[in-house]
Design a protein around this motif. Structure first.
Motif, PDB file in Angstrom:
ATOM      1  N   LEU A 127       0.760  -1.058  -0.124  1.00 18.25           N
ATOM      2  CA  LEU A 127       0.073   0.094  -0.139  1.00 18.25           C
ATOM      3  C   LEU A 127       0.818   1.213  -0.057  1.00 18.25           C
ATOM      4  O   LEU A 127       0.455   2.362  -0.510  1.00 18.25           O
ATOM      5  CB  LEU A 127      -0.944   0.069   1.318  1.00 18.25           C
ATOM      6  N   ALA A 128       1.900   0.977   0.566  1.00 18.01           N
ATOM      7  CA  ALA A 128       2.974   2.356   0.628  1.00 18.01           C
ATOM      8  C   ALA A 128       3.649   2.629  -0.469  1.00 18.01           C
ATOM      9  O   ALA A 128       4.400   3.514  -0.703  1.00 18.01           O
ATOM     10  CB  ALA A 128       3.927   2.077   1.721  1.00 18.01           C
ATOM     11  N   GLY A 129       3.729   1.691  -1.623  1.00 17.08           N
ATOM     12  CA  GLY A 129       4.284   1.755  -2.935  1.00 17.08           C
ATOM     13  C   GLY A 129       5.678   1.117  -2.848  1.00 17.08           C
ATOM     14  O   GLY A 129       6.394   1.247  -3.978  1.00 17.08           O
ATOM     15  N   VAL A 130       5.924   0.099  -1.763  1.00 15.22           N
ATOM     16  CA  VAL A 130       7.180  -0.387  -1.766  1.00 15.22           C
ATOM     17  C   VAL A 130       7.314  -1.866  -1.632  1.00 15.22           C
ATOM     18  O   VAL A 130       7.427  -2.241  -0.461  1.00 15.22           O
ATOM     19  CB  VAL A 130       8.380   0.172  -0.838  1.00 15.22           C
ATOM     20  N   PRO A 131       6.670  -2.755  -2.419  1.00 14.59           N
ATOM     21  CA  PRO A 131       6.194  -4.012  -1.993  1.00 14.59           C
ATOM     22  C   PRO A 131       7.336  -4.608  -1.475  1.00 14.59           C
ATOM     23  O   PRO A 131       8.283  -4.965  -1.863  1.00 14.59           O
ATOM     24  CB  PRO A 131       6.096  -4.813  -3.231  1.00 14.59           C
ATOM     25  N   LEU A 132       7.099  -5.437  -0.313  1.00  9.66           N
ATOM     26  CA  LEU A 132       8.248  -6.004   0.376  1.00  9.66           C
ATOM     27  C   LEU A 132       8.888  -7.352  -0.234  1.00  9.66           C
ATOM     28  O   LEU A 132      10.124  -7.068  -0.241  1.00  9.66           O
ATOM     29  CB  LEU A 132       7.644  -6.665   1.743  1.00  9.66           C
ATOM     30  N   ILE A 133       8.139  -8.063  -1.282  1.00  9.07           N
ATOM     31  CA  ILE A 133       8.782  -8.820  -1.893  1.00  9.07           C
ATOM     32  C   ILE A 133       9.803  -8.417  -3.007  1.00  9.07           C
ATOM     33  O   ILE A 133      10.888  -9.054  -3.330  1.00  9.07           O
ATOM     34  CB  ILE A 133       7.831  -9.726  -2.552  1.00  9.07           C
ATOM     35  N   GLY A 134       9.562  -7.159  -3.464  1.00 13.17           N
ATOM     36  CA  GLY A 134      10.186  -6.580  -4.251  1.00 13.17           C
ATOM     37  C   GLY A 134      11.670  -6.092  -3.514  1.00 13.17           C
ATOM     38  O   GLY A 134      12.885  -6.161  -4.048  1.00 13.17           O
ATOM     39  N   VAL A 135      11.551  -5.681  -2.333  1.00 15.69           N
ATOM     40  CA  VAL A 135      12.552  -5.126  -1.313  1.00 15.69           C
ATOM     41  C   VAL A 135      13.594  -6.415  -1.182  1.00 15.69           C
ATOM     42  O   VAL A 135      15.075  -6.392  -1.092  1.00 15.69           O
ATOM     43  CB  VAL A 135      12.375  -4.734  -0.168  1.00 15.69           C
ATOM     44  N   MET A 136      13.168  -7.625  -0.924  1.00 20.08           N
ATOM     45  CA  MET A 136      13.740  -8.933  -0.653  1.00 20.08           C
ATOM     46  C   MET A 136      14.393  -9.484  -1.955  1.00 20.08           C
ATOM     47  O   MET A 136      15.560 -10.072  -2.038  1.00 20.08           O
ATOM     48  CB  MET A 136      12.700  -9.922  -0.226  1.00 20.08           C
ATOM     49  N   LEU A 137      13.507  -9.559  -3.167  1.00 22.40           N
ATOM     50  CA  LEU A 137      14.045 -10.136  -4.258  1.00 22.40           C
ATOM     51  C   LEU A 137      14.978  -9.127  -5.325  1.00 22.40           C
ATOM     52  O   LEU A 137      15.817  -9.745  -6.114  1.00 22.40           O
ATOM     53  CB  LEU A 137      13.085 -10.607  -5.388  1.00 22.40           C
ATOM     54  N   GLY A 138      14.836  -7.792  -4.876  1.00 22.81           N
ATOM     55  CA  GLY A 138      15.746  -6.858  -5.827  1.00 22.81           C
ATOM     56  C   GLY A 138      17.242  -7.200  -5.787  1.00 22.81           C
ATOM     57  O   GLY A 138      17.635  -7.380  -6.893  1.00 22.81           O
ATOM     58  N   PRO A 139      17.777  -7.435  -4.841  1.00 22.23           N
ATOM     59  CA  PRO A 139      19.218  -7.682  -4.670  1.00 22.23           C
ATOM     60  C   PRO A 139      19.597  -8.962  -5.211  1.00 22.23           C
ATOM     61  O   PRO A 139      20.516  -9.422  -5.929  1.00 22.23           O
ATOM     62  CB  PRO A 139      19.560  -7.896  -3.018  1.00 22.23           C
ATOM     63  N   VAL A 140      18.543  -9.942  -4.971  1.00 19.34           N
ATOM     64  CA  VAL A 140      18.790 -11.483  -5.779  1.00 19.34           C
ATOM     65  C   VAL A 140      18.597 -11.280  -7.309  1.00 19.34           C
ATOM     66  O   VAL A 140      19.588 -12.014  -7.964  1.00 19.34           O
ATOM     67  CB  VAL A 140      17.535 -12.557  -5.426  1.00 19.34           C
ATOM     68  N   PHE A 141      18.092 -10.330  -7.985  1.00 14.14           N
ATOM     69  CA  PHE A 141      17.872 -10.181  -9.320  1.00 14.14           C
ATOM     70  C   PHE A 141      18.991  -9.266  -9.739  1.00 14.14           C
ATOM     71  O   PHE A 141      19.017  -8.744 -10.805  1.00 14.14           O
ATOM     72  CB  PHE A 141      16.655  -9.809  -9.683  1.00 14.14           C
ATOM     73  N   LYS A 142      19.755  -8.551  -8.780  1.00 13.83           N
ATOM     74  CA  LYS A 142      20.612  -7.565  -9.125  1.00 13.83           C
ATOM     75  C   LYS A 142      20.046  -6.249  -9.753  1.00 13.83           C
ATOM     76  O   LYS A 142      20.889  -5.519 -10.268  1.00 13.83           O
ATOM     77  CB  LYS A 142      21.891  -8.135 -10.136  1.00 13.83           C
ATOM     78  N   GLU A 143      18.926  -6.091  -9.255  1.00 11.95           N
ATOM     79  CA  GLU A 143      18.384  -4.818  -9.833  1.00 11.95           C
ATOM     80  C   GLU A 143      17.892  -3.730  -8.356  1.00 11.95           C
ATOM     81  O   GLU A 143      17.751  -2.727  -8.657  1.00 11.95           O
ATOM     82  CB  GLU A 143      16.659  -5.332 -10.229  1.00 11.95           C
ATOM     83  N   ASN A 144      18.170  -4.294  -7.331  1.00 16.14           N
ATOM     84  CA  ASN A 144      18.008  -3.624  -6.074  1.00 16.14           C
ATOM     85  C   ASN A 144      16.666  -2.912  -6.151  1.00 16.14           C
ATOM     86  O   ASN A 144      15.482  -3.552  -6.260  1.00 16.14           O
ATOM     87  CB  ASN A 144      19.277  -2.364  -5.835  1.00 16.14           C
ATOM     88  N   LEU A 145      16.799  -1.588  -6.013  1.00 18.38           N
ATOM     89  CA  LEU A 145      15.263  -1.053  -6.073  1.00 18.38           C
ATOM     90  C   LEU A 145      14.830  -0.186  -7.408  1.00 18.38           C
ATOM     91  O   LEU A 145      14.308   0.574  -7.277  1.00 18.38           O
ATOM     92  CB  LEU A 145      15.136  -0.031  -4.942  1.00 18.38           C
ATOM     93  N   SER A 146      15.747  -0.390  -8.384  1.00 12.61           N
ATOM     94  CA  SER A 146      15.731   0.163  -9.502  1.00 12.61           C
ATOM     95  C   SER A 146      14.092   0.246 -10.363  1.00 12.61           C
ATOM     96  O   SER A 146      13.512   0.911 -11.024  1.00 12.61           O
ATOM     97  CB  SER A 146      16.462  -0.315 -10.676  1.00 12.61           C
ATOM     98  N   TRP A 147      13.471  -1.274  -9.831  1.00  9.79           N
ATOM     99  CA  TRP A 147      12.016  -1.229 -10.322  1.00  9.79           C
ATOM    100  C   TRP A 147      11.020  -0.258  -9.648  1.00  9.79           C
ATOM    101  O   TRP A 147      10.025  -0.235 -10.458  1.00  9.79           O
ATOM    102  CB  TRP A 147      11.427  -2.908  -9.802  1.00  9.79           C
ATOM    103  N   ARG A 148      11.316   0.358  -8.890  1.00 12.35           N
ATOM    104  CA  ARG A 148      10.391   1.491  -8.048  1.00 12.35           C
ATOM    105  C   ARG A 148      10.274   2.465  -9.256  1.00 12.35           C
ATOM    106  O   ARG A 148       9.228   3.152  -9.427  1.00 12.35           O
ATOM    107  CB  ARG A 148      10.895   1.944  -6.896  1.00 12.35           C
ATOM    108  N   THR A 149      11.207   3.100  -9.707  1.00 13.73           N
ATOM    109  CA  THR A 149      11.069   4.262 -10.683  1.00 13.73           C
ATOM    110  C   THR A 149      11.470   3.979 -12.214  1.00 13.73           C
ATOM    111  O   THR A 149      11.160   4.536 -12.991  1.00 13.73           O
ATOM    112  CB  THR A 149      12.169   5.131 -10.437  1.00 13.73           C
ATOM    113  N   ARG A 150      12.141   2.917 -12.420  1.00 16.15           N
ATOM    114  CA  ARG A 150      12.582   2.397 -13.840  1.00 16.15           C
ATOM    115  C   ARG A 150      12.145   1.409 -14.453  1.00 16.15           C
ATOM    116  O   ARG A 150      12.197   1.260 -15.568  1.00 16.15           O
ATOM    117  CB  ARG A 150      13.988   2.404 -13.815  1.00 16.15           C
TER     118      ARG A 150
END
Length: 240
Positions: A127-150
């Motif tokens: 709901l806050a716009g930062v889905p927890l699963i993305g925070v957890m998996l971002g480093p695994v996919f080597k994308e960190n938090l780039s998915w939020r804006t890019r």
């Protein structure tokens, strides 16, 4: 092969690669089959021993002992210990809580509260716009938090996956907490062990479905390396 076939084959290859990368990342993030065994075994041992002899101390110490043994095995094999360590801490909290209250049923309470907290975390962060699963998996996919804006397509997929995790865990809590109050220790224990793997597999499968259809991740590490090489090349040209 016609010119019309080439884009289709390229798209299929890209989708296949994306699915393979997603599968590998999820396997690494959630520990695979071994991680599931390490999650289930301590609780299974506790409820089995308690069902047989109703001995809280023996059941608790056996569960804690097997958790520590799993960590030792991981260390001996020089394997990652994050999943085994999390199991040790979870079992240790349950043992301490049960010993303090004298109620065998309280062995399960810390884990149940953690599940409830995690479910709320998935929902609130989405709901806050930062889905927890993305925070957890971002480093695994080597994308960190780039998915939020890019990468809005991946952000949407992470939001769907986080909603899935949150709602599945809430449904699990809706079953377990009434049993904590109304059922006996063995009934609660066997239901809890039964519900360890199926909801987890469902959430992982839905995560895979959402991410496999999403745009590929942006490798920010590769971008940083490329930028460093570019700066080094410019510095070398300037020196010349």
């Amino acid at each position: 092969m016609t010119s019309l076939d080439k884009p289709t084959e390229h798209t299929e290859d890209t989708e296949h690669d994306n699915r393979a990368v997603t599968e590998a990342a999820l396997f690494e993030a959630f520990g695979g089959v071994r991680g599931m065994i390490e999650t289930v075994l301590p609780g299974l041992l506790f409820v089995t021993i308690y069902t047989i002899n109703k001995d809280l101390h023996l059941s608790a110490l056996a569960a804690l002992g097997v958790s520590v043994l799993l960590v030792v095995v991981r260390l001996a094999m020089r394997d990652t210990v994050k999943h085994a360590f999390s199991g040790v801490f979870g079992v240790a909290f349950g043992v301490v809580f049960a010993m303090m209250t004298g109620e065998a049923k309280d062995f399960y309470l810390p884990g149940m509260l953690y599940t409830l907290g995690l479910a709320l975390a998935y929902i609130i962060t989405t709901l806050a716009g930062v889905p927890l699963i993305g925070v957890m998996l971002g480093p695994v996919f080597k994308e960190n938090l780039s998915w939020r804006t890019r990468n809005p397509g991946r952000k949407k997929a992470y939001a769907k996956a986080s909603w899935a995790w949150g709602l599945i865990l809430l449904a699990k809590c809706a079953i377990l907490f009434p049993l904590y109050w109304w059922a006996d220790t063995t009934q609660l224990g066997w239901v809890l062990v039964t519900l360890k793997i199926p909801p987890f597999l469902l959430a992982v499968w839905l995560t895979w479905v959402f991410l496999a259809k999403a745009p590929p991740p942006i490798d920010v590490f590769a971008e940083m390396e490329a930028e460093e090489k570019r700066q080094e090349a410019e510095a070398a040209r300037s020196a010349e």
